[in-house]
Design a protein around this motif. Structure first.
Motif: not given
Length: 333
Positions: A288-290, A306-315, A325-330
């Motif tokens: 998803l970052v790609d 959708r990526l943020l939702e996945m972050f919720e699932v994993i924690g 998150r760092t990769a997404l920000a870049r």
């Protein structure tokens, strides 16, 4: 209760993810309360959250397995020692495991299971002979070894277990206070007052267990309608919605579509959902970052959400989430 994935490279157990988050919060509350009570009256009780060394070795049975092992494994790897009084090799291995556990200083807990008194657990783990040693990390079962192994080999195995827990799950163990009073040894069993939404949250879990994903989604939404910041409901909703999305997917068709259309947000999102359910967390995040990198406007926003939702699932505390998150920000900035 069924044993979880029997592999060091196993998949994400979504039910365990939810249980782990809830258990970790309740365990922290329980230990803090026990520590507070121990310190009343001007004493120098243990630091909040700390346990005495004796609490690192426990006896468990079938009735308490969910609480004493699966839930506890959200904050510290739990080593399972299946033994029996008549087993001579067990009498050599168990004291060694106890000593190494105490030496790990809170990075492990040893749970001893008497197979004569807990035949169902023995059957569920598929144990053919004892001693047999497993580990549970974040609700997932990992087979370690059977029989008596050399001490150095056991040390290396436990070191690997600690490393897996830290790197893959962000679990660093529990604080040990060598001066803690014995009252703290039962802290994990302390009663936690019922919350105002416990009934609704329990209804959601029941619905999940029954395969009623729509009912689970609605139950979590009911909680969030009154309490939008409820972390357990947010986690549960993200999990239930993920399971609902993949429930009727054809994995081969989804992955073929993603391979043929690398810039198609819908195709990549569907494949990422399958990645996540299959335990390929980094693959899901990286995909998803790609996709965010090569999309724009509303399409990019749909992938980002959708990526943020996945972050919720994993924690949020998981190191894989932090890296993503760092990769997404870049790619966004």
């Amino acid at each position: 209760m069924q044993p979880r994935n029997m592999s060091m490279s196993g998949v994400v157990d979504l039910a365990a993810v939810k249980a782990a988050g809830e258990a970790k919060a309740k365990a922290e509350q329980a230990r803090a309360e026990a520590a507070r009570q121990a310190g009343q009256g001007g004493g120098s009780g243990p630091a909040a959250g700390a346990v005495p060394p004796s609490a690192l070795v426990i006896d468990v049975d079938e009735a308490g397995f969910e609480r004493d092992v699966l839930q506890l494994s959200a904050e510290v790897p739990v080593v399972l020692d299946f033994w029996a009084e008549w087993c001579e090799p067990c009498k050599q291995l168990s004291p060694l495991l106890e000593r190494l556990t105490v030496q790990a200083n809170g990075r492990l807990v040893l749970a001893k299971v008497d197979v004569d008194a807990n035949q169902m657990l023995m059957q569920q783990f598929g144990i053919q002979g004892i001693p047999a040693v497993f580990a549970v990390v974040a609700g997932q079962v990992l087979p370690l070894f059977q029989g008596v192994a050399p001490e150095q080999q056991i040390r290396e195995t436990l070191a690997q277990l600690i490393q897996v827990a830290e790197e893959r799950f962000g679990i660093i163990g529990i604080e040990v206070d060598p001066n803690a009073e014995a009252v703290a040894t039962d802290a994990a069993e302390a009663e936690v007052p019922a919350g105002p939404y416990d009934a609704l949250l329990e209804a959601a879990v029941v619905a999940l267990d029954a395969g009623d994903l729509g009912g689970a989604v609605q139950a979590y939404k009911n909680v969030l309608a009154d309490d939008p910041t409820n972390s357990e409901a947010k986690l549960g909703l993200a999990q239930a919605e993920l399971l609902a999305r993949v429930q009727h997917m054809n994995p081969q068709a989804v992955r073929a579509a993603a391979a043929e259309n690398p810039r198609d947000p819908a195709a990549q999102i569907a494949a990422a959902d399958l990645d996540l359910v299959g335990g390929h967390v980094e693959d899901a995040f990286g995909r998803l970052v790609d996709t965010v990198r090569v999309t724009f406007g509303e399409e990019r926003d749909s992938v980002r959400l959708r990526l943020l939702e996945m972050f919720e699932v994993i924690g949020a505390d998981d190191p894989r989430v932090t890296a993503a998150r760092t990769a997404l920000a870049r790619v966004l900035f």
